[in-house]
Structure formats: structure tokens, C-alpha cells
Enzyme design. Structure first.
Site, PDB file in Angstrom:
ATOM      1  N   HIS A 105       0.834  -1.198   0.000  1.00 32.68           N
ATOM      2  CA  HIS A 105       0.000   0.000   0.000  1.00 32.68           C
ATOM      3  C   HIS A 105       0.869   1.249   0.000  1.00 32.68           C
ATOM      4  O   HIS A 105       0.396   2.329   0.329  1.00 32.68           O
ATOM      5  CB  HIS A 105      -0.926  -0.019   1.211  1.00 32.68           C
ATOM      6  N   LYS A 129      32.722  11.959  10.791  1.00 30.70           N
ATOM      7  CA  LYS A 129      33.052  11.965  12.228  1.00 30.70           C
ATOM      8  C   LYS A 129      34.035  13.083  12.537  1.00 30.70           C
ATOM      9  O   LYS A 129      33.899  13.789  13.540  1.00 30.70           O
ATOM     10  CB  LYS A 129      33.698  10.627  12.629  1.00 30.70           C
TER      11      LYS A 129
END
Lengths: 547, 547
Positions: free
Chosen positions: B391, B506
Site C-alpha cells: 500500500h 566523524k
């Protein structure tokens, strides 16, 4: 349509190819280097959000071409037609008026009046629940909202419920039962007391297979838990559906009161329905009606921005045009949606439906004489909230062979002010260090003679910054998503508002269901017309034995 | 490496191009029509799973070529090297021995002996928790397991916890705190009593920024809730980490007892670590050690299948080779993972990390002299459980312009036998009607003169059928995922076991954090070296005002 189709429009702008070729060879480092004003010139500041597209691989020429493309394709006319309620869902002969759902104040728009009428009913109903005027059959107040629905009757409400959870009414809880898998039913109900549970059954047609079967099972769970009290269903269940003869029959067959129907209309598509009763009812029950109204206000803000802002400053228009640029000229077939907010964990799933169901099409919108498209359309959308995704698929975003444009969504203020005494930066600030770092890492990369640690950069992204994830902002984000989808559909010439692609699977599923039902009645398994692979699988399943 | 690289190997098999051209023009309808034995010839039946790849766009010639490719690329040698503990993680000079984690029985393999030793410790520890021998500082038994970890220390354990939830010990609950967003901390802790909560802090290095900050915040939550009882941390917190000096210091700094460390090793990569203490400790606490052992047995079954089965019958090898076929010759850049089981709702997220972090690479594995790859590598993996996805994004799978190969995973038996008195078919049977229908709808489509309802078909998929989603099966699925990833890395010549692509983000994040910390100390915001776009964003964030 007087306009040339998408490809014709592209071809009428021959500069596109040259610009694309240059941009494919160019680098974002260079674009930033050449223009110190890029941050200002490629961003849009509004009173509720800041949109930074400076890290997209576009320049003024390309933006000019995209705006010309929009003009040739009649984008303004399409947007106006949508807002005016023209029949732009051509195949189903329907208007597309989800924007009417959040039109506030006095209005001549009949659909907006209808929407306001249903909202008033929802307000009254939810306030009765919250005040204890409306209670379950044992007299206990409702504190559990179980919303049964799937697809468009599930993803938007679930996404908003999570996003707005800090604004929930104390003690209220909501769960969404979507999957026909019985595990979903068990997970949703196992800890809940039927006496305190109000069930909202959501289906546009009230015939959706999963939703109806889940509703029947939940009905028996209620009846069993409430000793078959004769008023159980009347008091514990309400429906969101279209108000037509077939739906009414289904609603009555289930045992609901006719007045328990909260209406939606055929001019609201499932995946654009979260600001209708589909979202309004469960979310008003969970958050309180005023919080839901904030969502509507946020969506209306974006509607007005979309309708009234010149395209060069129009956030959903620019997003849609840049998506098309990335797909068509840079060959990107997918897009990462990266909300730096745990509360938006389900925004990618919501957007996945919006984008992929709307624009995952291969034919033009013309009802009678559609033609196959000869250009790539809707992209694959995926994502996880940051920073989680960074420790997962970002490796590919940074160093993979596929270029995946990304949307970074961040918020100045946290939902909850969490910090400990040891870290100078709060949790939210730490989150935002990453939100700031990743778009730059993608865009600029870093040369390294060790190829394993080399970052080529030149990977495009949008950055969206909001004040805070609250119901208003959540409404802005929802409408931004809706309109960006529509822009692409209009430019590509698709009907973004139908979904015939889901029909074949349903039909084949129904055929299999018939075979299963006959097997239960007669122990005979009819395998005719199935292909041999499916025969083997169906046999295995019915005989409960691996092939 | 004596073998030619991937492209060289492909080019040494000129038939590939011709076959690919023919297959791009061909149709699955035709393949099924021409060979009534296709279901039998293109499937593999084992005692624990059935694998049907008949709906892949391959024929015997192509499969032969793929197997030749595997031979030229030395796949067997690579697999053996992995199992034997050779240093196949070349860049980090490490063995890759997650398979040793589930090796049962007496063994000469030192790593397997180590793993068994830690498993015995986990068994003892979890049994002490379950028997009430080990309790919190107030004497209350532990019933809440809060696992703190991110990426590989999160996605696998969470996926398995959901998959195996029906097998959980009565009364035990587990939550996973991954995101640095404080919302995640609040969601995980708000309903829990610290007195009943056992915290498992999971980080290979015990330096992961998110995990350490979450651990510090959770520590204060525990102390506050338990009136700073001096034994709070010692009794309520345990760690999963490597046993090295730096990690030990961090563990002690947090206040944990040294014996509370459950060891992992550098020969287990984060995303391959769910069968190590990373998964074993939280899952043994949640499910009971014997249930976790079932997971290990399932993984070991798949390890043996992978190591010992000829490639033509080897499920992860075939999956990997067909993935490469789809990516390289059919131009597919993404893959949909579609478990027809709500319990596997997080398998796509788990697999996303596995696939995209492992094979989202652009250089060959050679440590000293890697070369840029000139072929597409790791694909984008996404998915939602069926039937929910139907759906949502299935519209694009059926009618979009991009071809997305799909994996359908189904189970003969349900996790819970849910049915109501009105529907002849159970919830699980209804789920399976869809599981059966969708692969056929994708493969065969349906011609319709109305193009809006036309289904071109020819969209490839795998179908995997298991008996039941239980811990054993979950272990099979995890190891299947791991090995399929490795196969692709070996064939492409990548190092699937490092992740240097996460480092730049990072580093940039750390830089921003430094600026935030200085701002808090001095109220001066250092913007130098940041690009103008990021300057604007950082200013907005620190001054709490949209640009």
C-alpha cells in the site's frame, strides 16, 4: 495539453545538455570557491524554515533552465488548477484538494467548508472523550487509541503521532494496526485493556482487505474482553471513510453507529489524506484537537507559500525541480531522506509512499490517450533518522559508486532538553554537530593519497532547518512533501494521484484467497492456471511442508 | 591476487554481453513458457528453507557464466580464507571470523573457543538474572533490558529482538537506545523503573560518541532513580566491548566492574557482530540463553551450507551472483527487501547497513595499491514488511521506470495463530495470498490496452520460504544476509569489512563539537575554515534563531 511533453520541453532548451555535461565534470568545491555568495544566493529564508540548496550541483544557468522548464510545462497553471479543484486526477476524474483540508477561516470553497464541518465534529468528539463525557461500556475513560488502517490510512498518522509525541495528552496512547500479519494485531493489543480502548477504523472505501479483516478481529477482541456487552461496538468503534452507500453498509455490518462515521471524500487521495479525518481523528484523540490544529496551520502555511511564492523562492518547487535535475541529468535513481530527529523516524516511510506511489509511473496523465514516458520518473526514497543512519548506510553515500542526493532535516531546539553533567554539549547539540558535518563531508569530500580514505565529495544535498519539531512544523514538513511530489508529477506529465499499479497484485491475491477458501471447504487445492513456481509454493503453504 | 579484477573477469567471458543483450530484450513470460521445468530447475530445496529464483531474469547460460565468473574471481578460495581466519580485512589487517561465533561443539579454532567461553559467561550471567540471583540495588529483579549501542551494535540485536519477540521470557522487555537525539533516551526510559533496569552498553571500542554520551546520561538516570546507591552502576550496568587497555579505562571511568565486560574481538566487524556478545548478551537476557542458542544454530546451519554446498546449489552464492547480474547487466541500482512478517520489520534496516556499509565502496581491497573500481558496486537496499509496503511503494515496483529486484521472504506458519470467526482464511493465510501474488504480478505483469492499467512485468524477484519465523530461522536469515554480502565483495574485489567512508563525517563533526564547546565556555563562535553555508547554519543553531 498545449505544452510539449517533458522530453520535448527539455529538448527545447538545448543549453540543458551543455550545462549538464559541464556540471557532471565540475565539482561543488569549485562552485563554492567561485562564488563566496553561494550560501546566500542558494538558500531561502522564511519565518518558519530555512532551506539551503547550495550543496546541490546547480548554478544560476541551470536554475534558470529549470524555471524555464517549469514555465514550458505550465507548472503554475497546474498548481492553480489543483488549488482551484480542477479535475487533475484525470484517470479517476477527481479533483485533488488536500489543500482544502487545512484552509482556515471563512471560505467559499465547498470542499473546505465540508472539511471544516468534519473537523468541528472531530473536535467535539475528541473533547467528549477527553472530558470523560464519552466513555467505554464499563464506564472507564478511553486512554488507548487503536487506529486500524494501511498505506495512506496509516503512514501519515503514524509519522505525525511519533513526531508530535511530546505533545500528547497525558495518559493517552496510540497504536497503528496496519499489517494483516497477526503479529501486528498481537503487538497492538496484547498490553491493552479493551475497556479503555477506542478503535478508529480508517479506510477510504471501507473495503480494504487488511483493514476490514483486522477490524473484524479487533471487534471480537473487544467483545470478548467486554463480555459481549451489547453496546461494545457502538461505543468503542468509530470509522473514517467516504460516505457512500457501500461504505455505509459495511460500517453497519460491522455494528458501528451511522453517526460514528467521520467523512472523507474522493477529492482526497489516500497518501495525501493525513490532514483529513484520516489523521485528524486519531491524532486529535491522542494529542488533543488544538495540537492537531497546529498541524493544520503548519500545512496551511506551506500551502500558501507553495501557491503564492515566485518559483525562484518557492521551496517545494525548487525541491521538485532539483530532484528532476538530479534524476534526469545526473542519473540519480534514489534519494536519501535523513531527518536528524528520532521523532521523524517514520518520515522516510511516509515519504516513500508519497513519492513512489505518486510518481512511480510510466505513462502520461492523459486519460484517454496516455503515452509511455521515455524519461526516468519517480525516484526510490529511503532513510533512517540521523545519527543512526551514519552508522549504517552512509558509507555508501560517501564512497559508493552510486550518487544519492540527500535531504538533511534539522531543528534548532530539541524535543526534550536532555543533557548530562559530564558532557559540555547537550544531546541535541551533539546531534546537530553531525547534521552540520555530513552535508559538508558529502559535498566537499577530502583528497587522500590512500584511496581507502579518499572522499571524492561532489555528492549533493539539501539542508532544511526548522526551529523545533512541534505539531506546526510537522504540518509544514508534511505539506512540503506533498507539494514536492506534485511538482514533479506536473513537470513529468504524470497523474501523481492515481495508483493503478497496485491493482494487479490485489487481483492475483484475491484469486489465491479463493483457492485457499475452497481448500478449507473441500480439501481440494486447485492449482490450475498458476505457474509451476507458484504451484509449488501454494502447495507447500497449504500442506504446511517445505517443497 | 593472481585473478583478473572484476571487469577483466567479465570481459574474459564475452558471452556475457550477448546474453545480457538477449535477456534485456527477453521476458520472464517467455522463459517460463519455454521451460515447464523452470520452477524445479531454478529453485533450491533444503531442510530449513526453500529458495526460488525462477523469477530472476537468468537462464542456464547466464548462470553458467556467473559460476565461471565466481571461479575466475576465486570465490571458493575467498570463502575458505574467510572461514580459515586469513587476514581478508586487508586494510585493517584483521581476520573476519563471525562464522567462528556460532561454531558449536569441540573445535581447534582458537576464535571459536574464545567465543564459546564468552557465551558460557553470558549463559551464566543471564541465568543468574532470570533466577533472581542477580538483582538490582533495591533487590527488585531485572525485567527491563536497555541496550545502548548504534550501527552494528544496534540494528542486528533490534532486528532479532523483534523477530523473536514471541519467544521472549515472560515479563522481560528490551529497548534499544541508539540515537544521540535525546528523544530516543526519553522514549526508552520514560516508562521504566531504574530499579528493574539492566543496562547493556555495547561498543566495540567503547569510544563511540553517541553510545558513550547516552551511557553517561543513562548512568545519571539510574543514579537519580536509585538515590545514588553506591552499587548502582556496578549492579545495573554491563558492557560489551573489546578487551583492550583503552576500553577498560573507559569502562572503569564509567564505574562498571571489570568483570562486567563481555568480550568481543577485532576479528568481528560491527555489522557482522550480532551473533557475538553484541547480540548474545541483550538477547539472552530478553529471550533466555537457549533461545539465543537457537539463533546460533540457525546461523551455523547457513554457515555450513555456505561453506560446503557447490555453488550451483548454494543459496547465498546464487543470491550474490544474481545481485551482481542485476546490478551490472540489468542496470538495477537498488533492491527491495520485502519480508512478509511484521516481526522482520527491521530486517531491511539491518540489511541496509550490512549491504551498503560493506559494499558501498569504490576502490579494490588491496591494502597498499588499491585501484578505483570502474564498475558499479553495492546497491541501495530498502523495504517495509508486507503487506504494508504493497500500500506504499509497490506502485513504483510494478509500473515505475526503474527496475527494482525484490526479495520476498515468507513463512508457512504464523508467529501467532490469529483468526476471527467471520473470515475463512486466517490472518496469516491472507498475508500469504499477497506473498504469493506479488512476485507473479511483478514477473508476468498483464497487458492492457489502457496503458494506465498496463503491467509490463519482467521485474525480477527471489522468493524465500521458511517453515516459521522462530529464533533458528532468524539465525538462518541473518547469516544468509552476511554471506550474500561477502560473496559480492569477493567477486567485485572490495574489502567488505572496513568502513573508512564514515570517518570524514566523524572528523568534521568533532570539529563542530569543539566550536560548540568553546562557544559555551567563551560565548565566542569560531566560524573560520567553515564554508559560508555551514557558517550560517552553525550561527543559527548557536544563536537559536533561523537565518
Amino acid at each position: 495539453m498545449a505544452e510539449p511533453n517533458f522530453l520535448g520541453a527539455i529538448q527545447s532548451l538545448p543549453q540543458f545538455q551543455a550545462s549538464a555535461e559541464a556540471m557532471r565534470k565540475g565539482h561543488l568545491r569549485q562552485l563554492f570557491h567561485e562564488n563566496p555568495q553561494r550560501a546566500n544566493e542558494y538558500s531561502i529564508a522564511t519565518e518558519v524554515m530555512y532551506f539551503d540548496y547550495s550543496r546541490q550541483r546547480v548554478d544560476k544557468t541551470i536554475l534558470g533552465l529549470l524555471l524555464e522548464l517549469a514555465q514550458i510545462r505550465g507548472l503554475k497553471k497546474s498548481i492553480d488548477a489543483m488549488f482551484q479543484g480542477a479535475i487533475i486526477n484525470t484517470t479517476e476524474r477527481r479533483a485533488v484538494l488536500h489543500v482544502a483540508l487545512r484552509k482556515s477561516g471563512k471560505t467559499d470553497c465547498k470542499e473546505a467548508q465540508e472539511a471544516q464541518r468534519v473537523l468541528a465534529k472531530i473536535q467535539k468528539f475528541s473533547e467528549e472523550v477527553h472530558s470523560g463525557k464519552r466513555v467505554g461500556v464499563t464506564g472507564k475513560p478511553f486512554r488507548n487509541i487503536l487506529a486500524i488502517g494501511i498505506g495512506g490510512s496509516y503512514l501519515g498518522p503514524e509519522c505525525l503521532a511519533q513526531a508530535c509525541a511530546p505533545y500528547a495528552r497525558p495518559g493517552m496512547r496510540v497504536r497503528f494496526l496496519a499489517n494483516i500479519d497477526g503479529t501486528d494485531f498481537v503487538n497492538c493489543t496484547k498490553e491493552w485493556d479493551p475497556a479503555e480502548t477506542l478503535v478508529v477504523i480508517i479506510s477510504k472505501t471501507f473495503t480494504t482487505a487488511e483493514t476490514m479483516q483486522n477490524a473484524r478481529t479487533v471487534k471480537e477482541w473487544l467483545l470478548q474482553g467486554l463480555h459481549s456487552h451489547p453496546e461494545t461496538i457502538a461505543k468503542h468503534c468509530v470509522a473514517v471513510s467516504q460516505n457512500n452507500a457501500k461504505a455505509i453498509l459495511e460500517i453497519q455490518a460491522l455494528g458501528l453507529l451511522p453517526e460514528s462515521l467521520f467523512e472523507i471524500w474522493d477529492w482526497v487521495g489516500g497518501r495525501f489524506s493525513v490532514t483529513s479525518a484520516v489523521g485528524a481523528l486519531p491524532l486529535s484523540l491522542y494529542l488533543g484537537y488544538d495540537q492537531f490544529q497546529e498541524i493544520l496551520k503548519g500545512a496551511e502555511w506551506m500551502d500558501q507559500h507553495f501557491q503564492n511564492t515566485p518559483f525562484a523562492q518557492n521551496i517545494p518547487v525548487l525541491c521538485g525541480l532539483i530532484d528532476i535535475w538530479n534524476i534526469h541529468f545526473l542519473g540519480c535513481t534514489s534519494r536519501a531522506l535523513l531527518p536528524y530527529a528520532q521523532g521523524l523516524a517514520r518520515l522516510p516511510a511516509y515519504t516513500q509512499q508519497g513519492e513512489m506511489e505518486s510518481n512511480g509511473k510510466s505513462v502520461t496523465q492523459d486519460r484517454e490517450h496516455p503515452t509511455p514516458v521515455t524519461w526516468p520518473t519517480g525516484e526510490i526514497v529511503f532513510g533512517e533518522p540521523g545519527t543512526n543512519g551514519q552508522h549504517s548506510f552512509y558509507q555508501l553515500l560517501h564512497q559508493g559508486t552510486h550518487i544519492i542526493p540527500a535531504d538533511f532535516i534539522g531543528f534548532i531546539e530539541p524535543e526534550y532538553p536532555v543533557r548530562n553533567s559530564k558532557d559540555i554539549v547537550s544531546h541535541h547539540e551533539e546531534l546537530l554537530t553531525n547534521f552540520l558535518a555530513q552535508p559538508d563531508a558529502l559535498a566537499f569530500g577530502q583528497d587522500n593519497p590512500n584511496l581507502h580514505s579518499n572522499f571524492p565529495g561532489n555528492r549533493p544535498s539539501n539542508v532544511l532547518l526548522f526551529r523545533k519539531l512541534d505539531p506546526f512544523t510537522a504540518g509544514v514538513i508534511i505539506a512540503w512533501t506533498e507539494h514536492r511530489i506534485a511538482v514533479k508529477g506536473f513537470i513529468w506529465g504524470l497523474n501523481s494521484f492515481d495508483q493503478f499499479g497496485v491493482e494487479l497484485g490485489k487481483m492475483l491475491g484475491k484469486d489465491i484467497r479463493g483457492r485457499m477458501e475452497r481448500y478449507h471447504k473441500s480439501q481440494e487445492l486447485n492449482l490450475t492456471t498458476l505457474n509451476p513456481s507458484t504451484q509449488k509454493l501454494l502447495q507447500a503453504i497449504m500442506h504446511k511442508k517445505l517443497p
